[in-house]
Design a protein around this motif. Structure first.
Motif, short mmCIF file in Angstrom:
data_model
loop_
_atom_site.label_atom_id
_atom_site.label_comp_id
_atom_site.label_asym_id
_atom_site.label_seq_id
_atom_site.Cartn_x
_atom_site.Cartn_y
_atom_site.Cartn_z
N GLU A 215 5.37 6.12 2.10
CA GLU A 215 4.31 5.23 1.63
C GLU A 215 4.88 4.14 0.73
N MET A 216 5.75 4.50 -0.19
CA MET A 216 6.33 3.53 -1.10
C MET A 216 7.07 2.44 -0.33
N GLN A 217 7.79 2.83 0.71
CA GLN A 217 8.55 1.85 1.48
C GLN A 217 7.65 1.00 2.37
N ILE A 218 6.58 1.58 2.88
CA ILE A 218 5.60 0.80 3.64
C ILE A 218 4.94 -0.24 2.73
N VAL A 219 4.53 0.17 1.55
CA VAL A 219 3.90 -0.75 0.59
C VAL A 219 4.87 -1.89 0.25
N ALA A 220 6.14 -1.56 0.06
CA ALA A 220 7.13 -2.59 -0.25
C ALA A 220 7.32 -3.55 0.92
N THR A 221 7.33 -3.02 2.14
CA THR A 221 7.45 -3.87 3.32
C THR A 221 6.26 -4.83 3.41
N ALA A 222 5.07 -4.29 3.24
CA ALA A 222 3.86 -5.12 3.32
C ALA A 222 3.86 -6.20 2.24
N ALA A 223 4.29 -5.85 1.03
CA ALA A 223 4.34 -6.83 -0.06
C ALA A 223 5.31 -7.95 0.27
N ALA A 224 6.45 -7.61 0.86
CA ALA A 224 7.44 -8.63 1.22
C ALA A 224 6.90 -9.56 2.30
N ILE A 225 6.21 -9.01 3.29
CA ILE A 225 5.65 -9.82 4.37
C ILE A 225 4.54 -10.73 3.82
N ARG A 226 3.71 -10.16 2.97
CA ARG A 226 2.64 -10.95 2.35
C ARG A 226 3.21 -12.12 1.56
N LEU A 227 4.28 -11.88 0.83
CA LEU A 227 4.91 -12.94 0.03
C LEU A 227 5.53 -14.00 0.93
N ARG A 228 6.22 -13.58 1.99
CA ARG A 228 6.86 -14.54 2.87
C ARG A 228 5.84 -15.40 3.63
N TRP A 231 -0.20 -15.93 3.12
CA TRP A 231 -1.56 -15.99 3.63
C TRP A 231 -2.53 -15.35 2.64
N PRO A 232 -3.77 -15.81 2.61
CA PRO A 232 -4.71 -15.30 1.61
C PRO A 232 -5.34 -13.96 1.94
N GLN A 233 -5.38 -13.57 3.23
CA GLN A 233 -6.13 -12.37 3.64
C GLN A 233 -5.23 -11.44 4.44
N VAL A 234 -4.53 -10.57 3.72
CA VAL A 234 -3.60 -9.63 4.34
C VAL A 234 -3.89 -8.24 3.78
N THR A 235 -4.14 -7.28 4.67
CA THR A 235 -4.52 -5.93 4.25
C THR A 235 -3.61 -4.90 4.90
N LEU A 236 -3.08 -4.00 4.10
CA LEU A 236 -2.31 -2.87 4.61
C LEU A 236 -3.26 -1.73 4.94
N CYS A 237 -3.06 -1.11 6.10
CA CYS A 237 -3.89 0.03 6.49
C CYS A 237 -3.05 0.99 7.33
N TYR A 238 -3.65 2.13 7.68
CA TYR A 238 -2.92 3.19 8.37
C TYR A 238 -3.70 3.68 9.59
N GLN A 239 -2.97 3.92 10.67
CA GLN A 239 -3.57 4.33 11.94
C GLN A 239 -3.09 5.72 12.33
N SER A 240 -3.61 6.20 13.46
CA SER A 240 -3.13 7.41 14.16
C SER A 240 -3.42 8.71 13.42
N ARG A 241 -4.45 8.73 12.60
CA ARG A 241 -4.81 9.96 11.89
C ARG A 241 -5.38 10.98 12.87
N VAL A 242 -4.95 12.23 12.73
CA VAL A 242 -5.51 13.33 13.52
C VAL A 242 -5.72 14.53 12.61
N GLY A 243 -6.68 15.37 12.98
CA GLY A 243 -6.89 16.61 12.24
C GLY A 243 -7.72 16.40 10.99
N PRO A 244 -7.98 17.50 10.27
CA PRO A 244 -8.90 17.46 9.13
C PRO A 244 -8.27 17.08 7.80
N LEU A 245 -6.95 16.96 7.72
CA LEU A 245 -6.29 16.69 6.45
C LEU A 245 -6.56 15.27 5.97
N GLU A 246 -6.44 15.08 4.66
CA GLU A 246 -6.47 13.73 4.09
C GLU A 246 -5.16 13.02 4.43
#
Length: 326
Positions: A215-228, A231-246
């Motif tokens: 997660e820390m490295q994904i957040v850092a990647t997203a921050a770098a892309i946002r900075l480069r 753009w004003p509207q950039v959102t990090l999100c997560y896909q491919s969730r399965v099962g009952p866990l958080e």
């Protein structure tokens, strides 16, 4: 320095036919680095057999929708060939390098790859994961499987693992270039009028809480892309969730609904954790989430292609190999 070395591109793998979906899932659910079961030597195989049987039919729908199998091996081969060519044009001093592919859950897998490396007697092996961000569930699992197979076959090469490379400038610039190219295809190619979602593969929260750096490295990647991009509207999100866990939040489908309620009409989605197109980019993002977006009133929804054989990605991989050799 040794005169010959092998670079092994590590990737997930994917079923090459609909008949391969169930055994592919069996291999996945047999992975002790992801599914840690009590008395695993007794319970792992029955667990994998049960879950793969239950999920095979639903999983096969996605592969059927994109042509009857995963394109991941084909895309990885293209990357391997491009990397081989780049290394040949500008070879590291006194080192001849051969590029191999090793998939985690479908062929070619560690047993056959290690056997080939041993037969050709490589003394240096660079393991280069096609996962920019490190997780035990991806890079860690592939590394462990490769090492287990080396021990089983008594193969004693000097092995170097490239752990993570999400912060490589050329890799980040490749992402920005690809996103900008896709922006130009929208009816109103103005960043002020576009929502950009950076969609990463999800991970159960408990794995991250146990110390996984993904997660820390994904957040850092997203921050770098946002900075480069700037753009004003950039959102990090997560896909491919399965099962009952958080899992890691926010979930991509929730973000799409939220942006639709806010009046979004143009949306780009970039698969920030993947460098190759496969079922999760082509089917999940490209079909399932596209249908959700359009049903909620987002008129123009586009998935930005993964980097695949983008020249800047290949240059990144080449630089990582050279650095690892030295």
């Amino acid at each position: 320095m040794d005169q010959r070395a092998a670079v092994v591109l590590l990737n997930l793998g994917g079923p090459d036919s609909l008949d391969a979906v169930r055994p592919f899932l069996y291999n996945l659910f047999s992975d002790p680095d992801i599914f840690k079961l009590p008395l695993a030597f007794l319970t792992q195989r029955p667990f994998a057999a049960l879950i793969s049987r239950r999920r095979a039919h639903e999983a096969a729908k996605g592969y059927a929708a994109i042509g009857g199998g995963s394109p991941l091996l084909q895309n990885t081969r293209a990357q391997a060939q491009a990397l081989q060519a780049a290394l040949a044009v500008r070879p590291p001093v006194a080192v001849a390098i051969d590029v191999y592919i090793c998939m985690r859950y479908w062929h070619p897998m560690a047993p056959e790859v290690v056997a080939a490396l041993k037969e050709r007697a490589y003394r240096r092996v660079i393991l280069l994961p096609l996962y920019p961000q490190y997780s035990l569930t991806t890079t860690g699992s592939s590394f462990n499987a490769f090492n287990r197979e080396c021990q089983r076959q008594s193969y004693h090469a000097q092995i170097t693992l490239v752990r993570a490379w999400y912060d490589e400038p050329a890799y980040q610039e490749a992402i920005v270039d690809t996103i900008r190219r896709e922006l130009a295809k929208l009816p109103q190619p103005d960043p002020d009028r576009v929502e950009l979602l950076l969609s990463a593969h999800g991970l159960p929260r408990k794995i991250v809480d146990a110390g996984d750096p993904y997660e820390m490295q994904i957040v850092a990647t997203a921050a770098a892309i946002r900075l480069r991009l700037g753009w004003p509207q950039v959102t990090l999100c997560y896909q491919s969730r399965v099962g009952p866990l958080e899992w890691l939040r926010p979930y991509a489908d929730d973000v799409i609904r939220e942006k639709a309620r806010g009046g979004t009409k143009q949306m780009l989605v970039y698969p920030i954790a993947f460098v190759s197109d496969h079922v999760e980019t082509l089917y999940e993002l490209g079909m399932t989430y596209a249908e959700l977006a359009r049903s909620r009133g987002i008129a123009h929804y586009r998935v930005v292609p993964a980097l695949n054989a983008h020249p800047l990605l290949i240059e990144t991989l080449r630089a990582l190999v050279v650095r690892a050799l030295h």
